[in-house]
Design a protein around this motif. Structure first.
Motif, PDB file in Angstrom:
ATOM      1  N   ASP E 280       0.779  -1.274   0.032  1.00 45.65           N
ATOM      2  CA  ASP E 280      -0.057   0.113  -0.071  1.00 45.65           C
ATOM      3  C   ASP E 280       0.969   1.271   0.149  1.00 45.65           C
ATOM      4  OD1 ASP E 280      -2.463  -1.536   0.313  1.00 45.65           O
ATOM      5  OD2 ASP E 280      -2.064  -1.662   2.410  1.00 45.65           O
ATOM      6  N   VAL E 281       2.133   0.988   0.967  1.00 45.53           N
ATOM      7  CA  VAL E 281       2.848   2.317   0.914  1.00 45.53           C
ATOM      8  C   VAL E 281       4.150   1.720   0.241  1.00 45.53           C
ATOM      9  CG1 VAL E 281       4.048   3.666   2.357  1.00 45.53           C
ATOM     10  CG2 VAL E 281       1.585   3.224   2.861  1.00 45.53           C
ATOM     11  N   VAL E 282       4.930   2.592  -0.574  1.00 48.86           N
ATOM     12  CA  VAL E 282       6.124   2.313  -0.934  1.00 48.86           C
ATOM     13  C   VAL E 282       7.214   3.442  -0.547  1.00 48.86           C
ATOM     14  CG1 VAL E 282       7.632   1.811  -3.130  1.00 48.86           C
ATOM     15  CG2 VAL E 282       5.264   0.749  -3.144  1.00 48.86           C
ATOM     16  N   ILE E 283       8.329   2.971  -0.091  1.00 46.85           N
ATOM     17  CA  ILE E 283       9.529   3.866   0.302  1.00 46.85           C
ATOM     18  C   ILE E 283      10.316   4.048  -0.843  1.00 46.85           C
ATOM     19  CG2 ILE E 283      10.929   4.483   1.899  1.00 46.85           C
ATOM     20  CD1 ILE E 283       9.850   2.468   4.063  1.00 46.85           C
ATOM     21  N   ILE E 284      10.540   5.222  -1.270  1.00 45.01           N
ATOM     22  CA  ILE E 284      11.446   5.404  -2.435  1.00 45.01           C
ATOM     23  C   ILE E 284      12.666   6.067  -1.753  1.00 45.01           C
ATOM     24  CG2 ILE E 284      12.086   6.502  -4.890  1.00 45.01           C
ATOM     25  CD1 ILE E 284       8.889   6.243  -5.386  1.00 45.01           C
ATOM     26  N   ALA E 285      13.837   5.294  -1.909  1.00 43.23           N
ATOM     27  CA  ALA E 285      15.088   5.878  -1.232  1.00 43.23           C
ATOM     28  C   ALA E 285      16.178   5.619  -1.713  1.00 43.23           C
ATOM     29  CB  ALA E 285      15.017   5.213   0.307  1.00 43.23           C
ATOM     30  N   LYS E 331      -0.988   3.183  -2.760  1.00 44.89           N
ATOM     31  CA  LYS E 331      -1.660   4.189  -2.566  1.00 44.89           C
ATOM     32  C   LYS E 331      -0.858   5.539  -1.945  1.00 44.89           C
ATOM     33  CE  LYS E 331      -3.811   4.237   1.576  1.00 44.89           C
ATOM     34  NZ  LYS E 331      -4.227   3.915   3.032  1.00 44.89           N
ATOM     35  N   ALA E 332       0.334   5.378  -1.509  1.00 42.21           N
ATOM     36  CA  ALA E 332       1.224   6.285  -1.194  1.00 42.21           C
ATOM     37  C   ALA E 332       2.643   6.035  -1.244  1.00 42.21           C
ATOM     38  CB  ALA E 332       0.858   6.841   0.330  1.00 42.21           C
ATOM     39  N   LEU E 333       3.303   7.110  -1.858  1.00 41.08           N
ATOM     40  CA  LEU E 333       4.823   7.016  -1.883  1.00 41.08           C
ATOM     41  C   LEU E 333       5.369   7.959  -0.728  1.00 41.08           C
ATOM     42  CD1 LEU E 333       5.150   7.278  -5.668  1.00 41.08           C
ATOM     43  CD2 LEU E 333       4.683   5.371  -4.352  1.00 41.08           C
ATOM     44  N   ILE E 334       6.421   7.539  -0.187  1.00 44.15           N
ATOM     45  CA  ILE E 334       7.207   8.176   0.905  1.00 44.15           C
ATOM     46  C   ILE E 334       8.565   8.292   0.274  1.00 44.15           C
ATOM     47  CG2 ILE E 334       7.896   8.337   3.129  1.00 44.15           C
ATOM     48  CD1 ILE E 334       5.614   6.679   4.148  1.00 44.15           C
ATOM     49  N   VAL E 357       2.334  11.704  -2.667  1.00 46.82           N
ATOM     50  CA  VAL E 357       3.718  11.547  -2.588  1.00 46.82           C
ATOM     51  C   VAL E 357       3.994  12.350  -1.262  1.00 46.82           C
ATOM     52  CG1 VAL E 357       6.040  12.065  -3.338  1.00 46.82           C
ATOM     53  CG2 VAL E 357       4.175  11.412  -4.934  1.00 46.82           C
ATOM     54  N   TYR E 358       4.725  11.636  -0.233  1.00 41.29           N
ATOM     55  CA  TYR E 358       4.913  12.411   0.949  1.00 41.29           C
ATOM     56  C   TYR E 358       6.550  12.396   1.114  1.00 41.29           C
ATOM     57  CZ  TYR E 358       0.163  11.342   2.101  1.00 41.29           C
ATOM     58  OH  TYR E 358      -1.109  11.288   2.028  1.00 41.29           O
ATOM     59  N   ALA E 375       6.763   6.629  11.560  1.00 41.19           N
ATOM     60  CA  ALA E 375       5.889   7.429  12.036  1.00 41.19           C
ATOM     61  C   ALA E 375       5.385   7.888  10.737  1.00 41.19           C
ATOM     62  CB  ALA E 375       6.578   8.667  12.670  1.00 41.19           C
ATOM     63  N   LYS E 376       5.986   8.202   9.738  1.00 44.98           N
ATOM     64  CA  LYS E 376       5.071   8.603   8.513  1.00 44.98           C
ATOM     65  C   LYS E 376       4.452   7.743   7.736  1.00 44.98           C
ATOM     66  CE  LYS E 376       5.991  12.237   6.407  1.00 44.98           C
ATOM     67  NZ  LYS E 376       5.105  13.660   6.623  1.00 44.98           N
ATOM     68  N   ILE E 377       4.823   6.332   7.840  1.00 45.77           N
ATOM     69  CA  ILE E 377       3.978   5.118   7.540  1.00 45.77           C
ATOM     70  C   ILE E 377       2.552   5.092   8.118  1.00 45.77           C
ATOM     71  CG2 ILE E 377       3.895   2.728   7.280  1.00 45.77           C
ATOM     72  CD1 ILE E 377       6.741   2.554   6.940  1.00 45.77           C
ATOM     73  N   GLU E 378       2.752   5.142   9.437  1.00 43.45           N
ATOM     74  CA  GLU E 378       1.379   5.588  10.422  1.00 43.45           C
ATOM     75  C   GLU E 378       0.622   6.474   9.756  1.00 43.45           C
ATOM     76  OE1 GLU E 378       0.549   3.410  12.594  1.00 43.45           O
ATOM     77  OE2 GLU E 378       2.435   2.136  12.942  1.00 43.45           O
ATOM     78  N   GLU E 379       1.004   7.599   9.287  1.00 42.30           N
ATOM     79  CA  GLU E 379       0.315   8.902   8.953  1.00 42.30           C
ATOM     80  C   GLU E 379      -0.284   8.630   7.859  1.00 42.30           C
ATOM     81  OE1 GLU E 379       3.147  12.447   9.236  1.00 42.30           O
ATOM     82  OE2 GLU E 379       1.829  13.186   7.717  1.00 42.30           O
ATOM     83  N   VAL E 380       0.271   7.797   6.916  1.00 43.62           N
ATOM     84  CA  VAL E 380      -0.044   7.888   5.591  1.00 43.62           C
ATOM     85  C   VAL E 380      -1.023   6.727   5.536  1.00 43.62           C
ATOM     86  CG1 VAL E 380       1.654   9.008   4.678  1.00 43.62           C
ATOM     87  CG2 VAL E 380       1.704   6.594   4.411  1.00 43.62           C
ATOM     88  N   LEU E 381      -0.929   5.620   6.387  1.00 44.20           N
ATOM     89  CA  LEU E 381      -1.602   4.364   6.203  1.00 44.20           C
ATOM     90  C   LEU E 381      -3.227   4.546   6.297  1.00 44.20           C
ATOM     91  CD1 LEU E 381       0.276   1.349   7.297  1.00 44.20           C
ATOM     92  CD2 LEU E 381      -0.894   1.772   4.960  1.00 44.20           C
TER      93      LEU E 381
END
Ligand SMILES: Cc1ncc(C[n+]2csc(CCOP(=O)(O)OP(=O)(O)O)c2C)c(N)n1
Ligand SMILES: Cc1ncc(C[n+]2csc(CCOP(=O)(O)OP(=O)(O)O)c2C)c(N)n1
Ligand code: SF4
Ligand code: SF4
Ligand code: SF4
Ligand code: SF4
Ligand code: SF4
Ligand code: SF4
Ligand SMILES: [Mg+2]
Ligand SMILES: [Mg+2]
Lengths: 183, 271, 73, 381, 381, 271, 183, 73
Positions: E280-285, E331-334, E357-358, E375-381
């Protein structure tokens, strides 16, 4: 040992703590473990405080920074103040009482050893305080094997200082044994 | 020292970041004494530096201080001086900062004979970055980037600055402190581009790599290898071998840049 | 003898230990061995009466940690 | 005041920039010649001493940038001008100017790059470099004139913004605007606003050179010689100006540098909207290409096509809101420019899919022509 | 080959980079010391003569960049390393290398900027500068290692890409990766691919130094001394290498420079996908922060959160398609990074509104921590 | 000329871009004659330049040619030479390119005594950008950026390069062509950093601004104000006033950089 | 005049065509018109061909480049070749036959005048060929008033050359009158 | 007298008009006024028989537009 060790060595520039961290990491690799060593510097390269961090694990290590240490070594009052709270509840804390007086822990188990003093007076040169410290660390934790430590120390030091460094290790092992026995 | 200390230093920032035994602190003391002797108004004096251990000096001094980018101190200082010629402008630089990356600004400042006093701390190494060779490292010297000994020849920087057109050029060292103070003082008195090379030490990198002993040993060496111009004149070639000559090495009365510029302004505005 | 003069004789050289970095320059250069080092390598005045007020120590201390009182003898 | 009160003068864009600087009260210029910016230096070499200011040709662009920052610290209003290769060289000291918060104006008369490229061929290829050319996170103000009159007026504006926000300000000309001549109505003294150095209030005790005293987040700026004896460094520093390793302090300095510009957005961001309200297609243009857009837009309207223009006068900080507002109404946005879509991509990012974005990108030294734009309008309508 | 065949060595990132260069066959290194890159030079000062190569410490970074381009023209594989301030200074000659199509590797071990900034504090603040730092339109290849092993491997890769595409290639390290030590399995000779200079076929008559001979659009490259006597310039030129004012020729050179990289995308663009399929959430790093992302992702998965990672190993050309593909599913990218959202904005532009995008942006010299990401994952999920 | 022309020039690129009467073409001819005399292998010879009118020369010459960025020719050339010491490397530069933006590379090249032959076309002006003053413009000279006359003092560049450590330094001019050829030839023979200042003309900018007449007049002036070192030695101070001395001004046998480096390689590889 | 004039002046560097364009634009402004002048250069600043463009109008001018000219002046064979087709159908083309031989127009009306020759031999110096050309242009087109032209010329030329330039204008006016009368 | 020799005497100096830029150097410097200029200012050989083959013209032509035949008389 099976747990993952997060180790922080704190002091001032010139105490050889970064070399200490490297040796620890190298020893862990010789033991077949995974190890990461990182550090922080003062302005460009000199002055101020110095910090080395090592993580030793059986698995791949993702994050290379130590947050709350399992093992903390402090060799200067500034480092003691700065890092004493960033440890786990059951951390092992080794304090060089040559420089760090009146250490008051909030967490963890503290071992006090006059590391630099021993290096200067027992091993012969304060320069090898870091090696004394490593022996103390290994004496308490067995985070790396003694043979790996010796091999790692000998491969990192300038030629011609082998005896000095072996002596430093012996001094460290002896000192910590005394502390452990006293306890 | 004490009187000067309170007046000229930002004592709340001391002790400085330099390593134990680094001669930079000694040279800064000479600078301050020269400023005191010259009676410069602290409010009207600007000290400009580049980047390096030596270039950290201005931060400890109670003047208008400007710590710029690596090698560019003289270019910044040129802007300061030309924009407001009433300011006394002093430049503090290192052998790397001043002669390597900053070499061009040095020769052009000298060529213009703009009224700056440039004090170059020569410790024969890049201290700040941990001991690489510089354009002033002696041939054969060990450094982290010359593990087999330096094959480059060092500048005779006083000679170079003279050939570039400076009106005052001198060399001193951190052992002979009162001579150094005096050389800087004369530089401050000269209306024009004044250059003083101050031989310093870097016991931590240059000293260790080249096995020169403790800080005090390095100072003692300076005492030996530095001879004054006056003394040198009385010595034979063999006696002079291996010696470094100190004192005022060049002086010439030459038109100063900001004064020349003012003449143009006056001419234009008279019209 | 004024108080100051007395003090100057007893304490011809003062070391500011907070600033001293223990580089060893002063006690290596002092011609009369007035100065020596403590266990941290910092400068201490061990033989004050031998001091000639030559100021070599003060002039060469890179850390402004030494003050020599009075004038050269 | 009517047009006839003022004498119209035929001026070159570069000359108007130089005269604008004089109007704004420039005291110090340092530069190094490079085509197509050189006339700015040449005009100022002659004009500055007449006005009591200082002109110096430095040994290179690095030194020129250094000199104007140094001069600025004495209280002078300062400027330098260059083109691509010189602009690349100025980047390190430009960043220093941002961190040390020294007002100054940097002009880049853009020519075709990269590298030596086409020295006399026009381009707008340094738009993104203007934003990102120096290392590290930093904000940038950049203005983009489309007429010779604007070369004058925006130079005055650039000096004002530099003083008001204590920062270097960029003027991005292009070879076409820099070298063309058209009439300029030179304003009378007092007619355009001129902002002077915002100094600490008289009698300020314990002046801290990097401490803002109000919500602008812009610290008042004393001059060397005023008696405050402050310290200036390119290292990250606290409000005293002295360097620090404290991560909170370092981070908050970088944040403040950005925020002071953010808070000033209203004063900084200028756009011109032409026939936006009913437009299906909006051309977003800047610099010389805005002139082609104007011609194309008029021609399109004549044909009955509902076309508008959003002209970016301020390019950095990017007029995101203004662009988004337009995107919400129009069907398509066309971004013609003399590069491979540098601003087009920024527009793309700003509109988050709200409108289709089309680019026209010339990288051959030829101006984007009204025909090219008209063709694109046909294509997207 | 199993792990036990190879000896694992504890190496510093900078050292691994230097050793990777040796593995790739570096012949020439020119540099100027700067924290935190200096160890690369120090290792090579010692190692190069052992391997018969040349090491030179130049008078500054500008000269270093010039020297490696000059050396490359003699057929040498070349490299330089620096950090922010030096990277800014190299920009002009870096652009020259692109236009003159000279293979070389430029390492930037990033520290906190802007300006002198925080010399020993880590950052990833030069990502956009890497793309846009030199003037004019130009393509860029930039790789970003996240482990010490990758410092070695990607240095080899960088040399390969430089040769294959006849262009300078950037290696963007950060202080954390450059200075940390971990184990590296040094490959045996032959184990990793090593690409050598693609020269004109033996016996080529009328060699044209800038004429591609196949669909790669990369012209074969002779060396000075081979007997072809060709001309190299930073002016826009035709396929002979001689300058031209012809706008068509100028434009098509710039186009070809971009196209050769576009066509090579498949070889150039490398990403690592971790648990993307159901995420659901993908971290781009990228770089050191990818390590925090990995830790955070594992912790999140343990909590049952469907989190994946897209690790950018190649940052430029930007992996637009790869990012878009992920955006279409998640759903969301961090995007956590050690700057104020430089790559986040590029991601934003690439996904055209397809996913939220966050960003997480540290500019205080502290590494982005796994906690921040969690924390950001919690926020966007 | 004809024989050399076909062999050494890219004749298809002629006529060159230089203005009518610009002496650059004359100096290039001397360069080619010197190369011919020295018998350099064209395939093994690289000519490197920066940016400026004079720096366009390599484009017309049938060698490996490298037209770099403004001021950086010596830095690029250092890379070429050190990477492949078998190549003969010649640098062509202007007074602006070589002494203004490129001054630092010039002094560092000289300091290293790396085997380059640097030919500096000194026309006392920035020609390419339309006539701004340079660090070699005489005091008082008019230029577009010195409308009131130049207040900066020019470098004596031969002096400066000598002080920087070059092993061979000479000055010639575009009138005395065979002398110039010979000076360049000797520079090519020297294994080390060789520097030749060639006094050129820019009739279009420098000439016009300073009312020096037609191209031929500027050449005739050179004939008058240039005197050889040998002739100068026989002249009185008054006779020498206003004259510029030409010939070999400095020569010293010094270790060459790439040879020194090779010794390190040899040492390392022997181990 | 009421129409918008797009004017292109083409020749080689040194013929003063850019100055010519500037004077024309300045004259137009003196006449109360709107004018834009632009140009193109060779590499950096020298050599090769030179082109000046002027647009004169009663309204604001958006696009400053000339596409198809209403008026073309060519003073070199290269310029003639390059620009002769980029004119409107009813363009006026003025050819300096000193340098441009055998000009063959595809469009427009051609006026041939030995401009440079006249400048050298009648006005006294070839340097003022551009001024002769301006007079010829104004003689044919009245794109600016003669008085504005004279004022613009006199304000742009070096002090001391007033007579020479006035003579050049007179020569130009006379020459074009002869051509017009002959036609 | 060989054909070449004859040619050399009639045409001791050859000007390549395609390359000549008319700078005037050759005809200003020619000591015997062999050369003069045409109406475009380019060099022409007007008095070939006066030529001494001194090569001053060839040596100083910046455009390689002059060739002097034979050797100095
Ligand atoms: C553009 C740039 N390049 C490199 C550096 C790194 N750097 C900082 S100080 C220094 C050398 C300083 O040497 P020196 O001037 O001799 O001063 P010292 O530290 O020896 O006093 C270098 C290379 C930098 N800060 N900026
Ligand atoms: C970085 C950079 N700055 C400025 C320029 C513009 N420029 C080109 S040539 C030149 C001066 C050339 O003067 P010189 O070296 O004396 O050569 P000349 O044209 O006189 O032969 C300048 C400033 C440039 N191309 N690049
Ligand atoms: S590194 Fe060297 S120069 Fe720098 S402070 Fe230490 S001793 Fe001094
Ligand atoms: S010289 Fe100064 S710093 Fe050094 S030991 Fe003596 S008092 Fe301490
Ligand atoms: S003043 Fe002289 S004698 Fe006294 S302590 Fe100092 S060095 Fe020794
Ligand atoms: S501008 Fe000057 S230097 Fe350049 S080609 Fe013309 S005459 Fe020669
Ligand atoms: S010197 Fe050469 S270019 Fe000049 S006029 Fe004579 S032939 Fe022509
Ligand atoms: S060779 Fe001598 S005499 Fe003959 S034309 Fe040339 S300059 Fe005149
Ligand atoms: Mg130094
Ligand atoms: Mg020149």
């Amino acid at each position: 040992m099976d747990k993952e060790w997060e180790i922080r060595l704190g002091g001032t520039g010139g105490q050889g703590l970064i070399t200490g961290g490297i040796i620890l990491a190298e020893a862990a690799i010789l033991d077949g473990k995974v190890a990461v060593q990182s550090q922080s510097y003062g302005p460009e390269s000199r002055g101020g405080s110095s910090k080395a961090e090592v993580i030793i694990s059986n698995d791949e290590i993702d994050y290379m920074k130590v947050k709350d240490a399992d093992l903390l070594l402090v060799m200067s009052p500034e480092a003691a103040k700065k890092y004493k709270d960033e440890v786990k509840e059951d951390a092992i804390i080794i304090v060089d009482t040559t420089y760090v007086k009146d250490f008051e822990a909030t967490k963890g188990k503290v071992y006090e050893v006059k590391i630099s003093h021993l290096a200067r007076h027992e091993a012969g040169r304060e320069l090898v305080a870091n090696i004394v410290a490593l022996a103390v660390i290994v004496g308490v934790t067995n985070v790396v094997s003694r043979s790996a430590l010796e091999q790692a120390v000998l491969s990192r030091i300038p030629k011609g200082t082998e005896e000095l460094n072996k002596k430093a290790m012996a001094v460290g092992f002896k000192a910590i044994e005394e502390v452990l026995n006293a306890a | 020292m004490l009187a000067h200390l309170e007046k000229y230093f930002r004592t709340e920032r001391l002790p400085h970041i330099w390593c134990p035994g680094c001669a930079n602190g000694i040279i800064v003391k000479s600078l301050v004494e020269a400023i005191d002797k010259a009676g410069l108004d602290q409010d009207k004096t600007v000290i400009v530096s580049g980047i390096g251990c030596s270039s950290r000096a201005p931060g400890y001094l109670n003047f208008n201080t400007l710590h710029t980018t690596h090698g560019r101190a003289i270019a910044f200082a040129t802007g300061v001086k030309l924009a407001n010629p009433e300011l006394n402008v002093i430049v503090v630089t290192g052998d790397g900062d001043g002669t390597s990356i900053g070499g061009n600004h040095l020769i052009h400042g000298a060529r213009r004979n703009i009224d700056l006093t440039v004090l170059l701390f020569n410790n024969s190494i890049y201290g700040m970055t941990g001991g690489q060779y510089s354009p002033m490292s002696p041939q054969g010297a060990k450094a982290t980037t010359s593990p087999y000994g330096n094959i480059e020849r060092p500048f005779d920087i006083c000679n170079l600055v003279t050939a570039s057109g400076a009106s005052y050029v001198a060399r001193g060292n951190s052992y002979h402190t009162s001579q150094l103070t005096n050389l800087i003082y004369q530089g401050l008195q000269n209306k024009g581009f004044s250059f003083i090379e101050a031989i310093s030490t870097c016991p931590v990198y240059f000293g260790r790599k080249n096995k020169l002993g403790r800080p005090a040993d390095m100072l003692k060496m300076q005492k030996e290898f530095c001879i004054s111009k006056e003394a040198a004149e009385k010595m034979s070639a063999e006696e002079k071998a291996g010696k470094v000559i100190t004192g005022v090495l060049h002086y010439a009365e030459l038109p100063e840049y900001t004064e020349q510029y003012q003449k143009i302004v006056d001419k234009c505005q008279r019209r | 003898m004024s108080m100051n003069a007395v003090k100057e004789q007893l304490e011809p050289v003062v070391v500011n230990l907070a600033w001293c970095k223990g580089c060893g320059i002063c006690y290596s250069l002092c011609p009369t061995k007035v100065l020596s080092s403590n266990e941290l390598g910092k400068s201490i005045v061990s033989e004050p009466n031998k001091c000639t007020r030559c100021k070599i120590c003060e002039n060469h201390c890179p850390d402004y940690a030494i003050t020599v009182m009075g004038v050269k003898k | 005041m009517t047009v006839t009160d003022i004498k119209a003068k035929l001026m070159q864009g570069n000359q108007a920039c130089a005269e604008g600087a004089i109007y704004a009260g420039i005291n110090f210029y340092a530069g190094y010649p490079i085509t197509p910016s050189t006339e700015i230096a040449e005009v100022l070499a002659e004009r500055m001493p007449e006005e009591g200011g200082k002109f110096i040709q430095m040994e290179d662009e690095i030194a020129s940038m250094a000199a104007i920052v140094g001069a600025s610290l004495t209280g002078a209003k300062t400027m330098t001008a260059t083109s691509g290769p010189g602009f690349s060289l100025k980047q390190e000291n430009f960043g220093y100017g941002i961190v040390a918060e020294t007002p100054c104006v940097v002009v880049n008369v853009q020519r075709l790059g990269p590298s030596t490229g086409g020295p006399t061929a026009p381009a707008q290829g340094d738009m993104m470099q203007a934003r990102w050319g120096t290392h590290g996170d930093h904000p940038v103000i950049a203005l983009c004139p489309s007429t010779v009159q604007e070369c004058f007026d925006l130079t005055v504006k650039a000096f004002n913004l530099a003083e008001e926000f204590r920062t270097p300000v960029l003027l991005l000309l292009d070879e076409v605007i820099g070298h063309m001549r058209e009439r300029v109505f030179v304003p009378q003294p007092g007619e355009l606003e001129v902002v002077d150095r915002i100094k600490p209030e008289a009698g300020t005790q314990n002046y801290l050179a990097y401490q803002p005293v109000d919500s602008t987040l812009v610290p008042p700026m004393a001059s060397f010689g005023d008696g405050y004896r402050f310290h200036v460094t390119g290292l990250l520093h606290d409000e005293t100006g002295f360097p620090t390793n404290n991560s909170e302090v370092m981070g908050s300095l970088i944040e403040r540098l950005h925020q002071k510009i953010e808070r000033g957005r209203e004063k900084i961001v200028i756009v011109e909207e032409i026939d936006i309200d009913d437009a299906d297609v909006v051309i977003i243009a800047y610099g010389c290409v805005a002139r082609s857009a104007q011609k194309a837009q008029k021609m399109a309207r004549k044909k009955g096509q509902k076309v508008g223009i959003l002209r970016l006068i301020t390019v950095w900080p990017f007029p995101e809101e203004e662009v988004l507002r337009v995107a919400e109404k129009a069907k398509a946005l066309i971004v013609p420019e003399m590069n491979r879509g540098q601003i087009k991509d920024v527009v793309q990012s700003a509109v988050v899919g709200k409108a289709e974005v089309y680019g026209i990108g010339n990288v051959d030294g030829e101006m984007v022509s009204p025909c090219q734009i008209l063709a694109k309008i046909e294509e997207v309508l």
